[in-house]
Write an enzyme that holds these catalytic residues in place. Structure first.
Site, PDB file in Angstrom:
ATOM      1  N   ASP A  73       0.815  -1.288   0.024  1.00 38.96           N
ATOM      2  CA  ASP A  73       0.023  -0.223  -0.097  1.00 38.96           C
ATOM      3  C   ASP A  73       1.075   1.129   0.056  1.00 38.96           C
ATOM      4  OD1 ASP A  73      -2.887   1.016   0.648  1.00 38.96           O
ATOM      5  OD2 ASP A  73      -1.551   2.118   1.657  1.00 38.96           O
ATOM      6  N   ILE A  74       0.672   2.377  -0.970  1.00 40.69           N
ATOM      7  CA  ILE A  74       1.467   3.367  -1.063  1.00 40.69           C
ATOM      8  C   ILE A  74       0.958   4.245   0.353  1.00 40.69           C
ATOM      9  CG2 ILE A  74       2.147   5.429  -2.445  1.00 40.69           C
ATOM     10  CD1 ILE A  74       1.094   3.763  -4.731  1.00 40.69           C
ATOM     11  N   GLU A 127      -4.528   2.318  -4.477  1.00 44.82           N
ATOM     12  CA  GLU A 127      -3.138   2.420  -4.356  1.00 44.82           C
ATOM     13  C   GLU A 127      -2.579   1.127  -3.654  1.00 44.82           C
ATOM     14  OE1 GLU A 127      -4.708   4.498  -0.868  1.00 44.82           O
ATOM     15  OE2 GLU A 127      -5.275   4.439  -2.710  1.00 44.82           O
TER      16      GLU A 127
END
Length: 645
Positions: free
Chosen positions: A510-511, A554
Site C-alpha cells: 500500500d502506498i 493504491e
C-alpha cells in the site's frame, strides 16, 4: 452513400436494362386460319420473327407429314375447316370453359400445323422453346413431304409411359424451296406437367440470326444470374465477418434460392449438365418449386432481422418456415404431374408471404427505423413485378424480365446497405484496434524495441475479441493484472499448494499517503507513481510464477507460489528499500514516497483452511505496519497447517 456506389449502381442497371431491351422477342408475324405470309418479310435486313396467331390443330392425333396432307385433303374436300388454336397458349386456358374436353386439364396430345407462304430465303433456321412438355417438328414443302423431323424435344407418344418430357430449347437448320409454300408441323404431348400445348414461341430466321439470338439470351440471363449470385457470396461474407448481423444471412439464403430459381427457369441445368429425360425433368421442376417456395420465408426473415423492433412473433415465422419446409418435402417425394397441379395455391402462399414482408417493411417505415427507407426503395419494384409474373405463370404465359430487373435492383441496393453496415463495423473495429494497439504499447514498455514493434504489428491484426479478453484481466493504467485475475489465480495456486504440500505466500503493498501525493502534485503524478510501483514490483518479483496484481486504488498484491513466509518477507523488505530510495521524477521534481507492506504465508495449506485466511493474515500485517508509522514490512503470525488426517 458514396458517389462511387451510385455510379456503379446506375451503370449496372443501365447495362442490364440494355441487355434485356436488346433481348426482347423478335417481331411477330400473326398467322390467320393456319397460314402465315412471309412474302413481305426480308429476313436478312429485318431479322427473325416469332410465328404466332391461329395455327391448325388436331387434338388427339399425332400426324406425320403424309398423314397430315391426307387429312387436310379429306377435310378440305368435305368442306370442313380444320380446328385452329392460338399460339403460344396452353390447352388449360383454351379449354377452361369446356371441363369435359380431354385437353381441359392440360394432359394429352395433338398436332399443330402452320402453312408458310413466301419463304424466299434458302437458309432459314428454327428455334423452338420447350413445349409443355415434349414435341417433334417437321418442316417440308407442300409438294414433297419429308418423314424426318427437323427437331425433337423429348419423346412424343400417345400414352404416358412412352412419353418423355424435355426442357432444353432446340435449334434446327431448315431447307426451303424459294417460292414454294411450306408446312411447319409440330406434334405435342404432355403427361408430366399441369400445362399442356404449344405454350412457347417458335422463332424463324436465318441461321446466324437465330444463333445470335440464343447467344444474346444466354448472356443476358447469365448476367442476371451472376449478379444475383454475387449477392449470395457478398451477404455470406458479411455474415461471416459480422455474425450478429442475422439479416445478411437470410439475404444470402434468399439470393441463393433466387439464383437457383432463375438458373432453372433459363434451362441452365440442362445446358450445363446435360440432364434430360424423366429424371432431368423432375429435377428441373423440383429445384424450381423448392427454391421459389423458400424465397418467401427467407425474405420475411431478412426484413424481420433488419430492424431493431420485431413486428411479427417468432412463433408465426417459425410456423411459416416449417410449413414451407413440409411443402418442399412434399415436392421432393411426389411426381411432377402431381405437385404442379397445385401451382395455384402455392402461388397464393407466395403472395401471402410477400404481403407479410411488406407489412414488416411498412411498420418499419412508419417507425422510421434505420435503413428502412433504403430497404423500401430497393423492395418496391418487387412488390409490383412479382405478382404480375406470378399471375402470368398461373395463366400459362411466360414471365417477363421485369422481376429479374427488380431483383438486380434489389440486390444492388442491398449490397450498398450491407456494405455501408460492414464499412461502419470496419471503421469501429479499426478505431478499436488502434486504441488497443496504444494500450498494448504502454503495457509492453519493458520489451526490446524490435520485439515491441513486432508485437504492435501482430496485435493490430488480431481480432478485437482476443484484445478485449486480455483487457478484461489487466489493469489499464499500470499494466499489472487486475483483481478479477488475482481472485482466479489465487484459488488455482491455493489448490495446487494444498495438493502438492508446498508453501504459498502473499505480499500486500500500500502506498503511504497516496492521497497527499495526489493533492500536492496532481492526479497525473499519482498515476505515474502507481506505474512506478508496478515497475518496482516486476523488478523484485521476477519469477514467471510470481503474479503481480493491482488490488484496488493504491493497493497491490503479489502472489508467490512455492515461496516460504521468510523468503516473501525478505523480498518485501527489498521492495520497500527500493521504493524509499528511488524518487519519482515528475515535472523536474524528485518526489520521495514510501510503501507499507504486509506479508502472509503458509508452509502448506491445510484441508480446513481457506484462501481468505491467508489474505486476512497479510491484511492484518499491513495495517499493523500502518499503525506503527508506515514505511515498513509486517509479517503475519505463521498459520499452523492442518495436519489432521
Amino acid at each position: 452513400m458514396r458517389r462511387g456506389y451510385w455510379l456503379i449502381l446506375v451503370a449496372t442497371i443501365l447495362l442490364v436494362t440494355g441487355y434485356h431491351l436488346r433481348f426482347q422477342a423478335p417481331a411477330t408475324i400473326t398467322a390467320e386460319q393456319g397460314t402465315a405470309n412471309l412474302g413481305n418479310w426480308d429476313f436478312t435486313h429485318q431479322g427473325p420473327v416469332s410465328l404466332s396467331g391461329d395455327w391448325l390443330f388436331f387434338p388427339g392425333q399425332l400426324h406425320t407429314p403424309a398423314s397430315f396432307l391426307q387429312t387436310l385433303q379429306t377435310t378440305g374436300g368435305a368442306g370442313r375447316a380444320p380446328q385452329t388454336l392460338p399460339v403460344p397458349a396452353t390447352w388449360n386456358k383454351l379449354y377452361r370453359h369446356q371441363s369435359s374436353h380431354p385437353l381441359a386439364q392440360g394432359r394429352g396430345y395433338g398436332t399443330y400445323a402452320l402453312k408458310l407462304t413466301g419463304t424466299g430465303h434458302s437458309s432459314l433456321g428454327l428455334v423452338q422453346q420447350p413445349a409443355c412438355t415434349s414435341s417433334r417438328s417437321y418442316f417440308f414443302p407442300a409438294s414433297a413431304p419429308s418423314s424426318q423431323p427437323v427437331s425433337t424435344l423429348g419423346h412424343v407418344a400417345a400414352t404416358a409411359p412412352q412419353s418423355l418430357p424435355h426442357q432444353q430449347p432446340v435449334f434446327s437448320a431448315l431447307r426451303t424451296r424459294p417460292g414454294a409454300p411450306h408446312y411447319l408441323l409440330v406434334q405435342v404431348a404432355n403427361f408430366d406437367h399441369r400445362l399442356g400445348g404449344l405454350c412457347r414461341a417458335v422463332y424463324l430466321g436465318t441461321q446466324q440470326q437465330l444463333f445470335d439470338l440464343q447467344l444474346q439470351r444466354l448472356i443476358g440471363q447469365g448476367l442476371t444470374i451472376a449478379i444475383i449470385f454475387s449477392m449470395t457470396i457478398y451477404a455470406f461474407a458479411i455474415y461471416f465477418y459480422t455474425p450478429h448481423n442475422r439479416s445478411s444471412l437470410w439475404l444470402g439464403l434468399w439470393a441463393l434460392c433466387a439464383t437457383l430459381y432463375f438458373w432453372t427457369r433459363a434451362n441452365f441445368w440442362e445446358q450445363a449438365f446435360g440432364t434430360g429425360g424423366t429424371f432431368g425433368f423432375a429435377f428441373h421442376y423440383t429445384v424450381e418449386y423448392c427454391s421459389l417456395l423458400l424465397m418467401g420465408p427467407f425474405i420475411i426473415y431478412f426484413h424481420h432481422h433488419a430492424y431493431r423492433t420485431r413486428y411479427v412473433a417468432e412463433r408465426l415465422l417459425r410456423g411459416n418456415f416449417a410449413a414451407v419446409l413440409l411443402l418442399c418435402l412434399a415436392v421432393l417425394v411426389t411426381p411432377v404431374e402431381w405437385f404442379t397441379r397445385y401451382y395455384t395455391p402455392l402461388m397464393w402462399l407466395m403472395l401471402a408471404q410477400l404481403l407479410l414482408a411488406g407489412y414488416i417493411l411498412l411498420r418499419a417505415l412508419h417507425d422510421r427505423q434505420k435503413n428502412a427507407v433504403r430497404l423500401g426503395i430497393s423492395a418496391l419494384p418487387l412488390f409490383f413485378t412479382i405478382p404480375v409474373d406470378l399471375f402470368a405463370n398461373l395463366n400459362g404465359k411466360p414471365s417477363g424480365s421485369y422481376t429479374e430487373l427488380a431483383m438486380v435492383f434489389f440486390v444492388f441496393m442491398q449490397g450498398l446497405v450491407q456494405g455501408r453496415r460492414l464499412g461502419l463495423v470496419i471503421v469501429r473495429s479499426q478505431h478499436l484496434s488502434d486504441s488497443l494497439a496504444e494500450e498494448v504499447k504502454h503495457q509492453t514498455a519493458s520489451l526490446e524495441e524490435k520485439n515491441y514493434e513486432l508485437l504492435i504489428a501482430r496485435t493490430a491484426l488480431e481480432e478485437a475479441n482476443r484484445d478485449l479478453k486480455a483487457l478484461s484481466i489487466t489493469d489499464g493504467l499500470t499494466g499489472a493484472y487486475n483483481r478479477l485475475y488475482f481472485d482466479r489465480q489465487f484459488l488455482i495456486e491455493w489448490q495446487r499448494a494444498r495438493r502438492e504440500r508446498c508453501p504459498l505466500s502473499l505480499v500486500l503493498v500500500d502506498i503511504d499517503h497516496f492521497k497527499a501525493l495526489n493533492d500536492n502534485h496532481g492526479h497525473l503524478a499519482g498515476d505515474q507513481g502507481l506505474k512506478a510501483i508496478v515497475s518496482h514490483l516486476h523488478a523484485i518479483f521476477r519469477r514467471a510464477s510470481d503474479v503481480v496484481c493491482r488490488y484496488g486504488g493504491e493497493e497491490f498484491v503479489v502472489l508467490l507460489p512455492n515461496t516460504s513466509p521468510d523468503q516473501a518477507a525478505a523480498a518485501a523488505e527489498e521492495l520497500r528499500a527500493l521504493v524509499a530510495s528511488t524518487p519519482l521524477h515528475y515535472h523536474d521534481q524528485e518526489i520521495y514516497y514510501t510503501v507499507s507492506i504486509g506479508v502472509g504465508g503458509l508452509p502448506a495449506p491445510g484441508p480446513s483452511q481457506q484462501p481468505l485466511d491467508l489474505l486476512s493474515a497479510a491484511d492484518r500485517a499491513l495495517y499493523q505496519v500502518k499503525r506503527d508509522g508506515r514505511n515498513g514490512v509486517g509479517v503475519a503470525d505463521v498459520i499452523a497447517a492442518d495436519i489432521r488426517a
